[in-house]
Design a protein around this motif. Sequence first.
Motif, PDB file in Angstrom:
ATOM      1  N   PRO A 298      -7.136   5.426  -1.344  1.00 27.19           N
ATOM      2  CA  PRO A 298      -6.000   6.080  -2.181  1.00 27.19           C
ATOM      3  C   PRO A 298      -6.233   7.663  -1.670  1.00 27.19           C
ATOM      4  O   PRO A 298      -7.413   8.148  -1.640  1.00 27.19           O
ATOM      5  CB  PRO A 298      -6.373   5.792  -3.546  1.00 27.19           C
ATOM      6  N   GLN A 299      -5.074   8.128  -1.619  1.00 27.48           N
ATOM      7  CA  GLN A 299      -4.895   9.717  -1.006  1.00 27.48           C
ATOM      8  C   GLN A 299      -4.576  10.145  -2.593  1.00 27.48           C
ATOM      9  O   GLN A 299      -3.548  10.196  -2.980  1.00 27.48           O
ATOM     10  CB  GLN A 299      -4.169   9.897  -0.166  1.00 27.48           C
TER      11      GLN A 299
ATOM     12  N   SER B 279      -5.016   2.854  -7.857  1.00 29.46           N
ATOM     13  CA  SER B 279      -6.194   3.121  -6.984  1.00 29.46           C
ATOM     14  C   SER B 279      -7.236   1.891  -6.816  1.00 29.46           C
ATOM     15  O   SER B 279      -7.586   1.634  -5.520  1.00 29.46           O
ATOM     16  CB  SER B 279      -7.112   4.326  -7.778  1.00 29.46           C
TER      17      SER B 279
ATOM     18  N   MET C 100      -5.630  -0.655  -4.620  1.00 30.22           N
ATOM     19  CA  MET C 100      -5.611  -0.070  -2.937  1.00 30.22           C
ATOM     20  C   MET C 100      -6.782  -0.369  -2.323  1.00 30.22           C
ATOM     21  O   MET C 100      -6.880  -0.608  -1.227  1.00 30.22           O
ATOM     22  CB  MET C 100      -5.112   1.448  -3.006  1.00 30.22           C
TER      23      MET C 100
ATOM     24  N   GLN D  91      -2.499   5.179 -12.810  1.00 28.18           N
ATOM     25  CA  GLN D  91      -3.534   5.775 -11.338  1.00 28.18           C
ATOM     26  C   GLN D  91      -4.572   5.059 -11.154  1.00 28.18           C
ATOM     27  O   GLN D  91      -4.721   4.653  -9.992  1.00 28.18           O
ATOM     28  CB  GLN D  91      -3.656   7.345 -11.645  1.00 28.18           C
TER      29      GLN D  91
ATOM     30  N   GLN E  89       0.889   3.971  -2.795  1.00 27.92           N
ATOM     31  CA  GLN E  89       0.409   5.482  -2.580  1.00 27.92           C
ATOM     32  C   GLN E  89       1.525   6.349  -3.293  1.00 27.92           C
ATOM     33  O   GLN E  89       1.240   7.370  -3.958  1.00 27.92           O
ATOM     34  CB  GLN E  89       0.385   5.732  -1.340  1.00 27.92           C
TER      35      GLN E  89
ATOM     36  N   VAL F 119       0.865  -1.144   0.158  1.00 26.94           N
ATOM     37  CA  VAL F 119      -0.028   0.051   0.005  1.00 26.94           C
ATOM     38  C   VAL F 119       0.768   1.217  -0.069  1.00 26.94           C
ATOM     39  O   VAL F 119       0.656   2.299  -0.891  1.00 26.94           O
ATOM     40  CB  VAL F 119      -0.856  -0.144   1.081  1.00 26.94           C
ATOM     41  N   THR F 120       2.107   1.347   0.705  1.00 25.89           N
ATOM     42  CA  THR F 120       2.722   2.641   0.770  1.00 25.89           C
ATOM     43  C   THR F 120       3.238   2.602  -0.444  1.00 25.89           C
ATOM     44  O   THR F 120       3.452   3.697  -1.188  1.00 25.89           O
ATOM     45  CB  THR F 120       3.874   2.253   1.747  1.00 25.89           C
TER      46      THR F 120
ATOM     47  N   LEU G 202       1.087   6.765  -6.892  1.00 21.19           N
ATOM     48  CA  LEU G 202      -0.377   7.652  -6.996  1.00 21.19           C
ATOM     49  C   LEU G 202       0.133   9.174  -6.811  1.00 21.19           C
ATOM     50  O   LEU G 202      -0.173   9.957  -7.710  1.00 21.19           O
ATOM     51  CB  LEU G 202      -1.211   7.206  -6.055  1.00 21.19           C
ATOM     52  N   ASP G 203       1.189   9.385  -5.970  1.00 26.28           N
ATOM     53  CA  ASP G 203       1.618  10.724  -5.676  1.00 26.28           C
ATOM     54  C   ASP G 203       2.724  11.330  -6.714  1.00 26.28           C
ATOM     55  O   ASP G 203       2.921  12.338  -6.963  1.00 26.28           O
ATOM     56  CB  ASP G 203       2.424  10.729  -4.357  1.00 26.28           C
TER      57      ASP G 203
END
Length: 223
Positions: A215-216, A205, A208, A201, A188, A184-185, A191-192
Amino acid sequence: MSDSDSFIEEVTEEVRRDRLFLMFRRYGWIAIVLIVLIVGGAAWNEYRKAQERAASEALGDGIIAALAANEPADRAAALGEVTADTPGGAAVVNFLIAAAEVNADETAAAVARLNQVATDGDLPEIYRQIASFKALTLQADTMPAADLRVQFEALAQPGAPLRLLAEEQLALIDLSEADVEAAVTRLQAILDDAEATSDLQQRVSQLMVALGATPQVPSRIQG
């Protein structure tokens, strides 16, 4: 103007013409050679472009004809008969042959072919990295996770053209080792990343969410 002045001017002009004629006799050949080189160079450049265009068209026609075969094994065999005049063209043909070999359940042959492309020093890095990445994904179920991790980490180095795709594969390896938090880390972080494509993306997402994480989404994507 006096007669003597006029005479001197005529003599001076005659001397100038004689000098110019002498210089032309001595050095005029240089100008002729330069003109021949310029004209010949332009003609050779046009000829070279025409040859490259004809070779590209022939390569494209050969590939299209080979891909028309119905059976994957037949496509692979037909593509093997296609001749490419450049390393890049040969790499493209090998990518297509490898794809046909995979569809013909000849994964080992496809991996060997892709690894050959990956180690070809005459090719640009992007060709070699694509070949290495594809070969690794074909071995995801057969190669030990530790070995996969080492090789995908090499493709995920900063500045590498396929680094985010390699990071995605590393997240899948984390999951195969039951390390959901690490996966997950990593997802993310993908995604960032500003270089992540919309398709990547979306995949990240969805994965996740499937893992029970939220998802942030960066504001640049939300906007």
